[in-house]
Design an enzyme around this catalytic site. Structure first.
Site, PDB file in Angstrom:
ATOM      1  N   SER A 121       0.948  -1.236  -0.011  1.00 21.69           N
ATOM      2  CA  SER A 121      -0.482   0.342   0.115  1.00 21.69           C
ATOM      3  C   SER A 121       1.147   0.750  -0.229  1.00 21.69           C
ATOM      4  O   SER A 121       1.846   1.635  -1.116  1.00 21.69           O
ATOM      5  CB  SER A 121      -1.581  -0.126   1.399  1.00 21.69           C
ATOM      6  N   HIS A 151      -8.453  -4.387  -1.293  1.00 21.00           N
ATOM      7  CA  HIS A 151      -7.458  -3.666  -0.723  1.00 21.00           C
ATOM      8  C   HIS A 151      -6.577  -4.425   1.005  1.00 21.00           C
ATOM      9  O   HIS A 151      -7.148  -4.475   1.930  1.00 21.00           O
ATOM     10  CB  HIS A 151      -7.388  -2.793   0.253  1.00 21.00           C
ATOM     11  N   ASP A 155     -10.629  -2.998  -5.591  1.00 19.48           N
ATOM     12  CA  ASP A 155      -9.582  -2.378  -4.194  1.00 19.48           C
ATOM     13  C   ASP A 155     -10.613  -1.259  -4.078  1.00 19.48           C
ATOM     14  O   ASP A 155     -10.756  -0.044  -5.001  1.00 19.48           O
ATOM     15  CB  ASP A 155      -8.447  -2.260  -4.648  1.00 19.48           C
TER      16      ASP A 155
END
Length: 415
Positions: free
Chosen positions: A213, A379, A348
């Site tokens: 991320s 995600h 996501d």
């Protein structure tokens, strides 16, 4: 005036149960329809979409990484919902999380900050026979104690990798700041210090760079900032990053895919982390943060408001736009020349589809880049399982190791 006789009442009475049964069936059908739509049950499973250049390396990697070419199958009942995958990751991280044993390192920085990372030794020899270290950058506000990090580290150790995991500055609970600065979206100072330590402490080791991320933005920016940063780096893997902070924050204000709600939740978590260091941020003479800034922080409901009132000031950016432009890897990633795997998921809810033009274009133009886009996974979810219960290891964990192993063996054959 019309009246009902006994025959009419009898007919009406017999029709009532049938009418109520019809209403029940309609209600059940409606509920089932909503469940099917929300859980995305009709969506078929499929292999990831792979974008790459036609090169010997790409062919070798795809041949050596069956996880990239076969179907990713999430848990049947809920795994096709990007929201449920994301929420489960956010709340639990992983299931049956192991507890790897590591040593915490403290690195003094030039501005007085203290960077920390945890070092975990390999639990066996790597299949390529080399000394290889995974240098790992977690997601926003995360550290080595998060469940998804612990699961990945344990799996990596068992495959013969030493692991070094950065603890984002200010993210560790009960760890005081030693300078009026915290981690930001794209500051690479602490990650660079960790990589430098690993290279000095283990002169023979080769590096596999991994970012999750926000960490994906940090590692790609780090490698692209300076060509020397890529020395002794075998490859880099980035998972679920958004590539452009400016564009990402614009999409975070939109309500589609409940992105504005996720923005609020992330902002609330960031506020708690920052306010836990209130005394340190206000009590140091070199601080750029004032009481008025922290008051604005308390009223913030989005990451953009937090970035404007607090985060950009850690590095003296004059505007929010300048902060996002300078801290995004999108301006550096094209300078990365080592094998680079970029992984994202179509469902996501945090990464808008428009942001995926960046990795897609890179993979179409650069021979070292492979872009893998799964249909499901949310995600940082990527859970696998049969019907209801997920497995401890995720598709993401397995793909990173499989790709890293393939690159290690490719380099071994070349040398």
């Amino acid at each position: 005036m019309t009246t009902l006789n006994d025959g009419d009442m009898h007919t009406f009475g017999t029709e009532l149960p049938a009418m109520f049964d019809g209403m029940k069936l309609a209600a059940v059908a409606t509920i089932l329809y909503i469940i099917v739509r929300c859980l995305n049950l009709k969506s078929p499973t499929a292999p990831p979409e792979i974008i790459y250049q036609d090169t010997p390396l790409s062919h070798y990697l795809l041949k050596s990484c069956p996880m990239l070419t076969k179907e990713y199958i999430p848990p049947l009942l809920w795994g096709k919902s990007g929201h449920l995958q994301t929420v489960l990751y956010g709340k639990m991280g992983r299931v049956n999380t192991p507890t790897p044993c590591g040593v915490r390192k403290f690195l003094p920085m030039q501005d007085g900050a203290t960077a920390t990372f945890d070092l975990f030794e390999a639990l066996g020899d790597h299949s390529a026979g080399d000394d290889i270290t995974m240098v790992i950058c977690p997601g926003i506000g995360n550290h080595s104690e998060k469940n998804y990090i612990r699961t990945f580290v344990d799996y990596s150790q068992r495959q013969g990798y030493r692991c070094a995991v950065l603890n984002h500055l200010g993210a560790l609970p009960n760890m005081e700041l030693t300078s009026p600065r915290m981690f930001t979206y794209g500051c690479t100072w602490e990650f660079a210090a960790m990589v430098g330590y690993v290279k000095r402490a283990h002169p023979q080791t080769l590096l596999v760079v991994v970012g999750f991320s926000l960490g994906g933005n940090v590692v790609c920016k780090f490698l692209g900032e300076n060509r020397l940063n890529q020395e002794r780096v075998l490859c880099c893997i980035s998972v679920c990053q958004g590539y452009s902070a400016l564009r990402a924050q614009e999409t975070f204000l939109q309500w589609d895919q409940c992105r504005r709600l996720y923005n609020f939740v992330l902002a609330d978590n960031m506020k708690k982390i920052i306010l836990s260091h209130r005394d340190s941020l206000l009590g140091m003479s070199s601080s750029n943060i004032s009481d008025a800034d922290l008051n604005r922080l308390s009223a913030a409901t989005s990451l953009m408001q937090i970035d404007d009132s607090i985060m950009r000031k850690f590095h003296g950016y004059n505007s929010l736009r300048e902060y996002y432009e300078k801290e995004s890897c999108v301006h550096y990633i094209h300078k990365v020349t080592v094998p680079l795997l970029l992984v994202n998921s179509s469902d996501d809810p945090l990464v808008h589809q428009s942001l995926l033009a960046v990795p897609r274009t890179l993979a179409e133009k650069m021979p070292n880049v492979v872009f893998a886009l799964t249909q499901h996974g949310g995600h940082m979810g990527f859970f696998e399982g049969a019907v209801l219960f997920p497995q401890p290891l995720t598709w993401m964990d397995k793909v990173i190791i499989e790709y890293s192993d393939a690159v290690c063996h490719w380099e071994k054959k070349r040398s």
